[in-house]
Design a protein around this motif. Structure first.
Motif, PDB file in Angstrom:
ATOM      1  N   UNK A 188      -3.206  11.713  12.152  1.00 15.50           N
ATOM      2  CA  UNK A 188      -2.308  11.140  11.017  1.00 15.50           C
ATOM      3  C   UNK A 188      -3.275  11.380   9.761  1.00 15.50           C
ATOM      4  N   UNK A 189      -4.601  11.849  10.011  1.00 22.38           N
ATOM      5  CA  UNK A 189      -5.299  12.336   8.828  1.00 22.38           C
ATOM      6  C   UNK A 189      -6.165  10.882   8.682  1.00 22.38           C
ATOM      7  N   UNK A 190      -6.846  10.995   7.787  1.00 22.93           N
ATOM      8  CA  UNK A 190      -8.013   9.885   7.439  1.00 22.93           C
ATOM      9  C   UNK A 190      -7.156   8.593   6.902  1.00 22.93           C
ATOM     10  N   UNK A 191      -7.891   7.331   7.367  1.00 18.40           N
ATOM     11  CA  UNK A 191      -7.246   6.085   7.181  1.00 18.40           C
ATOM     12  C   UNK A 191      -7.663   5.844   5.841  1.00 18.40           C
ATOM     13  N   UNK A 192      -6.637   5.344   5.005  1.00 18.58           N
ATOM     14  CA  UNK A 192      -6.768   4.817   3.558  1.00 18.58           C
ATOM     15  C   UNK A 192      -6.743   3.392   3.822  1.00 18.58           C
ATOM     16  N   UNK A 193      -7.946   2.847   3.394  1.00 15.32           N
ATOM     17  CA  UNK A 193      -8.361   1.538   3.629  1.00 15.32           C
ATOM     18  C   UNK A 193      -7.613   0.476   2.755  1.00 15.32           C
TER      19      UNK A 193
END
Length: 552
Positions: A188-193
């Motif tokens: 899903x791609x990098x996690x946006x915190x």
């Protein structure tokens, strides 16, 4: 708000710049200490301002985004992150100040101040990184720096052994965390915190080798937390760190050891979506709390007892996470960090405090016996704390689930009751006054805890989940605690020679378990070629344990 953005950036950047300045300008040890303390003070002030700002105006961020608005790199402080950076920088300031005195004659003190500054910066990054990649980068830097600090007394063999043992455990946990990041990025791609919940929803729709990607990542996060927080079976590195000087122990036990809590709270939407991950976390927490508390009770030295107490507390914290009590776990992180920093930094004064206690007038033997009789211990150590919790929860609503209430009340009663019984054993006043102060202390402590828990829950209610369907339910929690109680009862009260033999074997096993990792740290006999421990602080790491009533 450019001013507030600059203040947020100052939290991790100022310690890094101070460390770089010490390296570049080749500052002597006293100057390095002053620079480190000043930089830590600035970082703490910036963290406090950030905490106030976030509490009033909401999340604060300094983020570079791509075309769809997703975070690419940067910092973001919500209420959880603001609490964590305030805690991290405060502990860093206190320890740097302490080390500027206790390590004054240490030839490697300059190295300590540099690494401690980098550790403050990296742990702050873990708390406020805007992306999963930034979080993992800060996590790995923290591991590397802490391993370097644990080897502060190298080439002393116990320090080298502790460094290697810790490095191996961290390598396992960090590799697993990197694997979780790779799985996330690949699916899903990098996690946006800023929106971990959205990342959890996206992971829930993906598959990895026929497995639910969300469950895989959640379990990997739990394993990474197990390694960082010294939970069973990756707990052996923590006792070996007794070879490190006291300032390093304070940084470790007041900050880095809380890694499992920080990791699982920051990624709570992912962790709380997996019943398997939450069950594993709860089970590992139970095993760790039981083993570590038992070992702590047989330790005879201050720092050894504190080390195993920390492991037990980490087990309890992860149990709280397993029942979905995220606000309670965060409150536990803060309280434990402040308590353990004070205990480690004050370990050197234990002998003096014991002598002062012995020199004051005491009650007679008959009065002391009456205070420590079984009926009085049951009343003050069990019934009074239980009544205090019932009353506190009736007056103050900390918004706990049924499972969390059972867990917190049971462990709270045991901890407060043990402290109260320690107070009775010290017999500081007359019989009536000692009992009265014990009862008042129990009620004040319980109300302070429940009230603090309610404040934390209210402060972070919009950041961490409250209703967690995947969490362990009250039936499972109650059954587990009853099972533990039965096990302890069998060991403690089995009669006859069989019971005595069982208790002797258990005591020997716990003693060997608690001492094996630091056995090589005993000073060598005259004529042995092994180097002796360097004198790097004002207190001994093998100070006899003379405190009473220490929380389990």
């Amino acid at each position: 708000m450019p001013v507030m953005s600059g203040i947020l950036v100052a939290v991790p950047v100022v310690p890094l710049l101070a460390a770089l300045a010490i390296i570049v300008f080749g500052s002597v040890a006293p100057t390095a200490a002053r620079v480190a303390v000043a930089a830590s003070a600035v970082a703490f002030a910036a963290a406090l301002v950030t905490l106030v700002s976030v509490g009033i105006d909401g999340p604060l961020e300094v983020v570079a985004t791509d075309t769809d608005g997703s975070a690419v790199v940067g910092l973001v402080a919500d209420r959880v992150g603001a609490i964590l950076i305030a805690l991290t920088t405060f502990v860093g300031l206190i320890v740097q100040s302490f080390a500027s005195r206790s390590l004054r004659s240490d030839p490697r003190s300059r190295r300590f101040h540099i690494l401690a500054l980098v550790l403050t910066a990296s742990t702050s990054m873990v708390a406020i990184a805007a992306t999963g990649t930034g979080f993992v980068a800060g996590w790995i830097i923290t591991s590397v720096v802490l391993v370097g600090l644990i080897g502060h007394q190298a080439p002393w063999p116990p320090a080298v052994s502790a460094q290697r043992r810790t490095g191996r455990s961290f390598l396992i946990g960090d590799s697993v965390l990197v694997l979780a990041l790779l799985v996330t990025v690949a699916t899903v791609g990098d996690i946006d915190m800023r929106s971990v919940g959205a990342g959890a929803d996206a992971l829930g729709a993906e598959q990895i080798a026929g497995l639910d990607a969300l469950a895989v990542v959640a379990i990997l996060l739990v394993i990474a937390g197990i390694a960082r927080s010294a939970l069973v079976p990756l707990h052996r590195w923590l006792p070996s760190t007794l070879a490190a000087p006291t300032p390093v122990s304070a940084l470790l036990h007041a900050g880095v050891i809380n890694g499992a809590g920080v990791l699982l709270i920051r990624f709570s939407p992912i962790f709380a979506s997996s019943p398997t991950a939450m069950a594993v976390a709860f089970a590992i927490g139970v095993l760790t709390a039981l083993l570590a508390t038992a070992v702590m009770l047989v330790r005879s030295d201050v720092k050894g007892g504190l080390v195993w107490s920390t492991a037990g507390q980490m087990g309890f914290m992860v149990m709280q996470l397993g029942v979905g009590a995220f606000a309670a776990a965060l409150f536990h992180i803060v309280g434990h960090a402040l308590y353990k920093a004070a205990m480690f930094l004050g370990a050197g004064g234990a002998i003096s405090a014991h002598h002062r206690q012995q020199q004051r007038p005491h009650l007679g033997a008959a009065e002391r016996t009456s205070l420590t009789s079984v009926p009085v211990r049951l009343l003050i150590g069990l019934l009074v704390p239980l009544a205090a919790f019932v009353l506190a929860l009736a007056i103050i609503d900390p918004h706990l689930t049924a499972a969390a209430t059972i867990l917190i009340v049971v462990f709270g009663v045991l901890s407060v009751g043990r402290a109260a019984n320690g107070w009775l054993a010290s017999t500081p006043f007359t019989t009536a006054m000692t009992i009265t102060t014990a009862v008042l202390g129990v009620f004040v402590g319980v109300f302070a805890y429940v009230g603090g828990l309610a404040v934390f829950e209210h402060f972070v209610v919009d950041v961490v989940p409250y209703a967690v369907p995947a969490a362990m339910g009250p039936v499972w929690v109650a059954a587990t605690l009853v099972g533990v109680a039965l096990l302890v009862t069998v060991v403690a009260f089995t009669p006859g020679q069989r019971g005595q033999a069982l208790r002797r074997r258990m005591y020997s096993w716990l003693l060997s378990t608690g001492s094996a990792a630091v056995r090589s740290g005993v000073p060598s006999a005259p004529g042995n070629n092994r180097p002796t421990v360097p004198t790097t602080s004002v207190e001994s790491d093998v100070t006899p344990r003379v405190t009473v009533g220490e929380p389990a």
